[in-house]
Design a protein around this motif. Sequence first.
Motif, PDB file in Angstrom:
ATOM      1  N   VAL A 168      -0.791  -9.685 -11.785  1.00  0.00           N
ATOM      2  CA  VAL A 168      -1.894  -9.127 -12.575  1.00  0.00           C
ATOM      3  C   VAL A 168      -2.972  -8.523 -11.686  1.00  0.00           C
ATOM      4  O   VAL A 168      -3.619  -7.540 -12.068  1.00  0.00           O
ATOM      5  CB  VAL A 168      -2.508 -10.186 -13.532  1.00  0.00           C
ATOM      6  N   ARG A 169      -3.176  -9.075 -10.506  1.00  0.00           N
ATOM      7  CA  ARG A 169      -4.202  -8.535  -9.618  1.00  0.00           C
ATOM      8  C   ARG A 169      -3.734  -7.272  -8.897  1.00  0.00           C
ATOM      9  O   ARG A 169      -4.526  -6.630  -8.194  1.00  0.00           O
ATOM     10  CB  ARG A 169      -4.665  -9.607  -8.638  1.00  0.00           C
ATOM     11  N   ASN A 170      -2.474  -6.937  -9.070  1.00  0.00           N
ATOM     12  CA  ASN A 170      -1.934  -5.659  -8.591  1.00  0.00           C
ATOM     13  C   ASN A 170      -1.399  -4.866  -9.781  1.00  0.00           C
ATOM     14  O   ASN A 170      -0.374  -4.185  -9.678  1.00  0.00           O
ATOM     15  CB  ASN A 170      -0.832  -5.895  -7.566  1.00  0.00           C
ATOM     16  N   ALA A 171      -2.096  -4.968 -10.915  1.00  0.00           N
ATOM     17  CA  ALA A 171      -1.645  -4.348 -12.160  1.00  0.00           C
ATOM     18  C   ALA A 171      -1.384  -2.860 -11.963  1.00  0.00           C
ATOM     19  O   ALA A 171      -2.189  -2.142 -11.368  1.00  0.00           O
ATOM     20  CB  ALA A 171      -2.684  -4.557 -13.258  1.00  0.00           C
ATOM     21  N   GLY A 172      -0.228  -2.431 -12.477  1.00  0.00           N
ATOM     22  CA  GLY A 172       0.163  -1.031 -12.376  1.00  0.00           C
ATOM     23  C   GLY A 172       0.980  -0.709 -11.150  1.00  0.00           C
ATOM     24  O   GLY A 172       1.696   0.304 -11.118  1.00  0.00           O
ATOM     25  N   ALA A 173       0.891  -1.536 -10.112  1.00  0.00           N
ATOM     26  CA  ALA A 173       1.627  -1.283  -8.868  1.00  0.00           C
ATOM     27  C   ALA A 173       3.004  -1.922  -8.925  1.00  0.00           C
ATOM     28  O   ALA A 173       3.170  -3.016  -9.475  1.00  0.00           O
ATOM     29  CB  ALA A 173       0.856  -1.835  -7.677  1.00  0.00           C
ATOM     30  N   ALA A 174       3.985  -1.237  -8.359  1.00  0.00           N
ATOM     31  CA  ALA A 174       5.331  -1.784  -8.248  1.00  0.00           C
ATOM     32  C   ALA A 174       5.394  -2.620  -6.975  1.00  0.00           C
ATOM     33  O   ALA A 174       5.293  -2.091  -5.871  1.00  0.00           O
ATOM     34  CB  ALA A 174       6.362  -0.667  -8.203  1.00  0.00           C
ATOM     35  N   LEU A 175       5.526  -3.937  -7.130  1.00  0.00           N
ATOM     36  CA  LEU A 175       5.581  -4.847  -5.993  1.00  0.00           C
ATOM     37  C   LEU A 175       7.036  -5.093  -5.615  1.00  0.00           C
ATOM     38  O   LEU A 175       7.857  -5.430  -6.468  1.00  0.00           O
ATOM     39  CB  LEU A 175       4.891  -6.171  -6.320  1.00  0.00           C
ATOM     40  N   THR A 176       7.339  -4.935  -4.351  1.00  0.00           N
ATOM     41  CA  THR A 176       8.710  -5.145  -3.891  1.00  0.00           C
ATOM     42  C   THR A 176       9.031  -6.625  -3.850  1.00  0.00           C
ATOM     43  O   THR A 176       8.136  -7.486  -3.878  1.00  0.00           O
ATOM     44  CB  THR A 176       8.920  -4.545  -2.491  1.00  0.00           C
ATOM     45  N   LEU A 177      10.335  -6.944  -3.763  1.00  0.00           N
ATOM     46  CA  LEU A 177      10.734  -8.340  -3.624  1.00  0.00           C
ATOM     47  C   LEU A 177      10.137  -8.947  -2.360  1.00  0.00           C
ATOM     48  O   LEU A 177       9.718 -10.096  -2.349  1.00  0.00           O
ATOM     49  CB  LEU A 177      12.256  -8.446  -3.597  1.00  0.00           C
ATOM     50  N   SER A 178      10.079  -8.147  -1.291  1.00  0.00           N
ATOM     51  CA  SER A 178       9.484  -8.643  -0.044  1.00  0.00           C
ATOM     52  C   SER A 178       8.001  -8.929  -0.217  1.00  0.00           C
ATOM     53  O   SER A 178       7.476  -9.924   0.309  1.00  0.00           O
ATOM     54  CB  SER A 178       9.690  -7.619   1.085  1.00  0.00           C
ATOM     55  N   ASP A 179       7.291  -8.063  -0.957  1.00  0.00           N
ATOM     56  CA  ASP A 179       5.874  -8.302  -1.236  1.00  0.00           C
ATOM     57  C   ASP A 179       5.689  -9.645  -1.933  1.00  0.00           C
ATOM     58  O   ASP A 179       4.819 -10.441  -1.572  1.00  0.00           O
ATOM     59  CB  ASP A 179       5.309  -7.202  -2.143  1.00  0.00           C
ATOM     60  N   LEU A 180       6.504  -9.879  -2.964  1.00  0.00           N
ATOM     61  CA  LEU A 180       6.360 -11.093  -3.760  1.00  0.00           C
ATOM     62  C   LEU A 180       6.777 -12.326  -2.982  1.00  0.00           C
ATOM     63  O   LEU A 180       6.137 -13.379  -3.091  1.00  0.00           O
ATOM     64  CB  LEU A 180       7.175 -10.964  -5.051  1.00  0.00           C
ATOM     65  N   LEU A 181       7.839 -12.218  -2.201  1.00  0.00           N
ATOM     66  CA  LEU A 181       8.260 -13.354  -1.387  1.00  0.00           C
ATOM     67  C   LEU A 181       7.183 -13.748  -0.389  1.00  0.00           C
ATOM     68  O   LEU A 181       6.917 -14.927  -0.158  1.00  0.00           O
ATOM     69  CB  LEU A 181       9.573 -13.029  -0.659  1.00  0.00           C
ATOM     70  N   ALA A 182       6.541 -12.748   0.214  1.00  0.00           N
ATOM     71  CA  ALA A 182       5.497 -13.031   1.198  1.00  0.00           C
ATOM     72  C   ALA A 182       4.249 -13.607   0.542  1.00  0.00           C
ATOM     73  O   ALA A 182       3.622 -14.520   1.077  1.00  0.00           O
ATOM     74  CB  ALA A 182       5.150 -11.752   1.963  1.00  0.00           C
ATOM     75  N   SER A 183       3.884 -13.097  -0.645  1.00  0.00           N
ATOM     76  CA  SER A 183       2.645 -13.511  -1.294  1.00  0.00           C
ATOM     77  C   SER A 183       2.776 -14.816  -2.059  1.00  0.00           C
ATOM     78  O   SER A 183       1.859 -15.639  -2.069  1.00  0.00           O
ATOM     79  CB  SER A 183       2.168 -12.414  -2.262  1.00  0.00           C
TER      80      SER A 183
END
Length: 240
Positions: A168-183
Amino acid sequence: MARILAVDDDPDVLVVLRLLFDASEHELLCVGDGRAGLRLLHQTRPHLFLLDLGLAAAPGMDGWDVLERVRDIADLPVLLFSEHGGVADKVRGLRGGADDVLTKPFAAIELLARVEALLRRAGAGAGEGTVVYDDGEVRVDPRTRLVAVGGRELELTGTEFRLLNVLVRNAGAALTLSDLLASVWDDPTGIAPDRVKFAVLRLRRKLGWSGNGSPLSAVRGVGYRYRPRGVNRARPVTSS
């Protein structure tokens, strides 16, 4: 120092765990059956739960039953031990709400690294600031960890909360699997991206977004994106 609860019916494994965590200065509690483990979970409120999937079934309760029960009653990281190392166990474990799966026999250094990563991630989730996200439909308060969708308050696990908060804090942005795994999982190496898929599926079901028109959608070849449907799009507000 963290309190760690291990449930494993192999005495040799428990001896190794005691030696390992004594050296790491973490407090380790060990039991050999699932029912005793659940009782200790209630009594001691550990920071991390280690569970052997090959646990010999107490009457009506094997390792899978314990995992399901833990996820019903507690919000803490869960690391599973699997003797088979097969994809099926890993997939079922991640789908069932585990945060990580480690195959027996394991190297002590690898177990410690995974434990520290899980504890670090859980600690980070408790202090993500005091800015409330509110887009008219979804409200996420990091300070109190309260989540409401359409005015209905929901209880999320630690992983589910971190995942929703990042999206939600990156609403509208396409987050990669690597982004999500890291965060969310503190895993910048991108190992085991399937855990993202299963966590998203659980989150969608819990939020009632499993049908068409879900604001949380997959982006082919990239990852996932949250698109607000509320009238006040992506409007962060200050927590009082």
